[in-house]
Design a protein around this motif. Structure first.
Motif, PDB file in Angstrom:
ATOM      1  N   PRO A  51       2.796  -5.876  80.807  1.00 31.47           N
ATOM      2  CA  PRO A  51       1.702  -5.972  79.839  1.00 31.47           C
ATOM      3  C   PRO A  51       2.122  -5.278  78.543  1.00 31.47           C
ATOM      4  O   PRO A  51       2.729  -4.208  78.585  1.00 31.47           O
ATOM      5  N   LYS A  52       1.781  -5.893  77.421  1.00 34.96           N
ATOM      6  CA  LYS A  52       2.151  -5.321  76.122  1.00 34.96           C
ATOM      7  C   LYS A  52       0.871  -5.169  75.295  1.00 34.96           C
ATOM      8  O   LYS A  52       0.133  -6.131  75.104  1.00 34.96           O
ATOM      9  N   VAL A  53       0.635  -3.972  74.800  1.00 33.30           N
ATOM     10  CA  VAL A  53      -0.562  -3.671  74.013  1.00 33.30           C
ATOM     11  C   VAL A  53      -0.163  -3.616  72.541  1.00 33.30           C
ATOM     12  O   VAL A  53       0.628  -2.751  72.139  1.00 33.30           O
ATOM     13  N   LYS A  54      -0.708  -4.541  71.732  1.00 29.28           N
ATOM     14  CA  LYS A  54      -0.429  -4.562  70.296  1.00 29.28           C
ATOM     15  C   LYS A  54      -1.674  -4.132  69.526  1.00 29.28           C
ATOM     16  O   LYS A  54      -2.777  -4.606  69.794  1.00 29.28           O
ATOM     17  N   TRP A  71       3.256  -1.573  68.975  1.00 29.67           N
ATOM     18  CA  TRP A  71       2.892  -1.955  70.337  1.00 29.67           C
ATOM     19  C   TRP A  71       3.545  -1.017  71.346  1.00 29.67           C
ATOM     20  O   TRP A  71       4.522  -0.335  71.033  1.00 29.67           O
ATOM     21  N   ILE A  72       2.998  -1.024  72.544  1.00 26.23           N
ATOM     22  CA  ILE A  72       3.561  -0.243  73.639  1.00 26.23           C
ATOM     23  C   ILE A  72       3.533  -1.079  74.922  1.00 26.23           C
ATOM     24  O   ILE A  72       2.727  -2.001  75.063  1.00 26.23           O
ATOM     25  N   ILE A  73       4.453  -0.751  75.817  1.00 23.44           N
ATOM     26  CA  ILE A  73       4.417  -1.268  77.183  1.00 23.44           C
ATOM     27  C   ILE A  73       4.149  -0.066  78.079  1.00 23.44           C
ATOM     28  O   ILE A  73       5.027   0.789  78.266  1.00 23.44           O
ATOM     29  N   PRO A  74       2.931   0.057  78.629  1.00 21.61           N
ATOM     30  CA  PRO A  74       2.635   1.247  79.448  1.00 21.61           C
ATOM     31  C   PRO A  74       3.463   1.302  80.722  1.00 21.61           C
ATOM     32  O   PRO A  74       3.900   2.369  81.131  1.00 21.61           O
ATOM     33  N   ALA A  75       3.682   0.147  81.339  1.00 21.44           N
ATOM     34  CA  ALA A  75       4.526   0.084  82.548  1.00 21.44           C
ATOM     35  C   ALA A  75       4.659  -1.376  82.943  1.00 21.44           C
ATOM     36  O   ALA A  75       3.701  -2.144  82.856  1.00 21.44           O
ATOM     37  N   GLY A  76       5.856  -1.767  83.338  1.00 27.97           N
ATOM     38  CA  GLY A  76       6.088  -3.133  83.776  1.00 27.97           C
ATOM     39  C   GLY A  76       7.118  -3.176  84.888  1.00 27.97           C
ATOM     40  O   GLY A  76       7.842  -2.200  85.129  1.00 27.97           O
ATOM     41  N   LEU A  77       7.193  -4.292  85.548  1.00 34.67           N
ATOM     42  CA  LEU A  77       8.138  -4.471  86.644  1.00 34.67           C
ATOM     43  C   LEU A  77       9.453  -5.011  86.098  1.00 34.67           C
ATOM     44  O   LEU A  77       9.465  -5.952  85.305  1.00 34.67           O
ATOM     45  N   GLN A 108       9.665  -0.531  83.873  1.00 30.71           N
ATOM     46  CA  GLN A 108      10.033  -0.588  82.459  1.00 30.71           C
ATOM     47  C   GLN A 108       8.927   0.008  81.601  1.00 30.71           C
ATOM     48  O   GLN A 108       7.746  -0.295  81.787  1.00 30.71           O
ATOM     49  N   PHE A 109       9.300   0.853  80.645  1.00 29.10           N
ATOM     50  CA  PHE A 109       8.405   1.392  79.629  1.00 29.10           C
ATOM     51  C   PHE A 109       8.974   1.002  78.263  1.00 29.10           C
ATOM     52  O   PHE A 109      10.191   0.864  78.113  1.00 29.10           O
ATOM     53  N   GLY A 110       8.107   0.838  77.281  1.00 31.11           N
ATOM     54  CA  GLY A 110       8.632   0.436  75.976  1.00 31.11           C
ATOM     55  C   GLY A 110       7.657   0.688  74.843  1.00 31.11           C
ATOM     56  O   GLY A 110       6.452   0.905  75.052  1.00 31.11           O
ATOM     57  N   ALA A 111       8.189   0.650  73.628  1.00 31.46           N
ATOM     58  CA  ALA A 111       7.395   0.771  72.412  1.00 31.46           C
ATOM     59  C   ALA A 111       8.151   0.071  71.296  1.00 31.46           C
ATOM     60  O   ALA A 111       9.385  -0.024  71.316  1.00 31.46           O
ATOM     61  N   GLY A 112       7.403  -0.432  70.331  1.00 28.55           N
ATOM     62  CA  GLY A 112       8.061  -1.139  69.240  1.00 28.55           C
ATOM     63  C   GLY A 112       7.116  -1.417  68.087  1.00 28.55           C
ATOM     64  O   GLY A 112       5.979  -0.911  68.040  1.00 28.55           O
ATOM     65  N   LEU A 113       7.583  -2.266  67.174  1.00 31.45           N
ATOM     66  CA  LEU A 113       6.843  -2.543  65.945  1.00 31.45           C
ATOM     67  C   LEU A 113       7.158  -3.959  65.496  1.00 31.45           C
ATOM     68  O   LEU A 113       8.326  -4.327  65.349  1.00 31.45           O
ATOM     69  N   ASP A 114       6.100  -4.775  65.292  1.00 36.96           N
ATOM     70  CA  ASP A 114       6.232  -6.129  64.735  1.00 36.96           C
ATOM     71  C   ASP A 114       5.939  -6.095  63.244  1.00 36.96           C
ATOM     72  O   ASP A 114       5.037  -5.374  62.801  1.00 36.96           O
ATOM     73  N   TYR A 115       6.662  -6.918  62.483  1.00 37.32           N
ATOM     74  CA  TYR A 115       6.331  -7.102  61.067  1.00 37.32           C
ATOM     75  C   TYR A 115       6.326  -8.597  60.769  1.00 37.32           C
ATOM     76  O   TYR A 115       7.306  -9.297  61.037  1.00 37.32           O
ATOM     77  N   HIS A 116       5.179  -9.072  60.221  1.00 40.94           N
ATOM     78  CA  HIS A 116       5.050 -10.488  59.877  1.00 40.94           C
ATOM     79  C   HIS A 116       5.840 -10.748  58.588  1.00 40.94           C
ATOM     80  O   HIS A 116       5.412 -10.411  57.490  1.00 40.94           O
ATOM     81  N   LEU A 117       6.988 -11.384  58.756  1.00 42.02           N
ATOM     82  CA  LEU A 117       7.904 -11.547  57.639  1.00 42.02           C
ATOM     83  C   LEU A 117       7.509 -12.693  56.729  1.00 42.02           C
ATOM     84  O   LEU A 117       7.303 -12.516  55.520  1.00 42.02           O
TER      85      LEU A 117
END
Length: 303
Positions: A218-221, A231-237, A257-266
């Motif tokens: 799951p990805k939370v934006k 965005w963040i990924i709290p936890a994934g398989l 899997q845990f993750g975090a990131g940033l989208d930019y609309h180009l």
């Protein structure tokens, strides 16, 4: 006798004359009285007809007034309904306008990733460093490497199902290929030509140490409608496939899997972004711990 007869004749004549005079005098008055009575009767009938017509007109007027009143009530009700519909439309427009503006940013994305990879622990395996057959070359790959991959974001909700506005939940399916070395010297048992177990000399083959990861998360934006969306990924398989296999020939290992990131609309449907991910596995599985991290960038295409 004759005298008496003359008297009788005279009396009759007088009576007849008197009756004639009375008749002539009274008859016109009687006729006039009858005509007046007939006229009065006709007038009464006319008045009754006029009164009946007035009653009819009054009843029709009352009915018309009631109809007008009903029409006014219906008109007022219709006006209230129209006002209610207009207010509802205004509320819907207020809610839809942001959504329409946000539709310019697509709710689904295909992205391509690449960047730096790092293993938390050194790898050994059946064809590289071996504790089972520690003969010949005992090389092992570096813990640093690189990765490439791709994935798909699929929008599930734009407000966390009514809990948080302007916060989207995506389902992410991602895969990546990581490589930590392609010229690692094979061990003398099975990574040597011919094998030193068969009496061959030291002639190690080059082994590629890599790893394939398939993850669903799951990805939370945040900040729906903004050009910049963290965005963040709290936890994934995550499922990891390693090569070469472990010394016990294990080649698949699950993890989180845990993750975090940033989208930019180009521009138009194109996005760029950066992300970092951490892969956690449950300790050593057959002597191998595949916990590690990646950091890099990606190019996304919305659809």
């Amino acid at each position: 006798m004759k005298k008496f007869f003359n008297k009788e004749c005279l009396s009759v004549s007088i009576v007849a004359s008197t009756f004639f005079l009375v008749t002539v005098t009274v008859a016109p008055h009687a006729l006039a009285h009858d005509a007046a009575a007939q006229r009065i009767k006709q007038l009464e009938q006319s008045l009754q007809a006029i009164q009946a017509e007035l009653q009819k007109i009054k009843a029709e007027t009352a009915q018309s007034a009631q109809k007008v009143k009903n029409i006014e009530q219906t008109t007022n009700q219709t006006a209230q309904k129209v006002n209610t519909i207009e207010q509802t439309n205004a509320v819907l427009e207020e809610r839809l306008v942001p959504d329409i503006s946000q539709m310019a940013q697509k709710d689904r994305m295909l992205f391509f990733r690449g960047g730096f990879a790092h293993m938390m622990n050194h790898r050994n395996g059946v064809t590289i460093q071996s504790q089972v057959l520690p003969i010949g070359a005992q090389d092992r790959a570096d813990r640093n490497g690189w990765y490439i991959g791709a994935g798909l974001d699929w929008n599930l909700t734009n407000d966390v199902w009514g809990i948080l506005p302007n916060t989207s939940i995506f389902a992410e399916l991602m895969f990546e290929y990581k490589e930590f070395g392609h010229d690692v010297e094979g061990n003398g048992a099975v990574g040597n030509v011919p094998s030193m177990l068969a009496g061959g000399g030291l002639n190690p083959i080059h082994v590629t140490v890599n790893q394939f990861t398939l993850a669903a998360s799951p990805k939370v934006k945040f900040f729906k409608g903004s050009k910049l969306r963290p965005w963040i990924i709290p936890a994934g398989l995550a499922i990891h496939v390693l090569s070469p296999p472990s010394e016990s020939i294990t080649y698949i290992q699950p993890g989180v899997q845990f993750g975090a990131g940033l989208d930019y609309h180009l521009w138009k449907n194109f996005y760029i972004g950066i992300d970092g991910r951490y892969q956690l596995t449950a300790g050593n599985v057959d002597g191998i711990n595949l916990s590690g991290m990646t950091a890099g960038g990606y190019l996304g295409i919305g659809f």
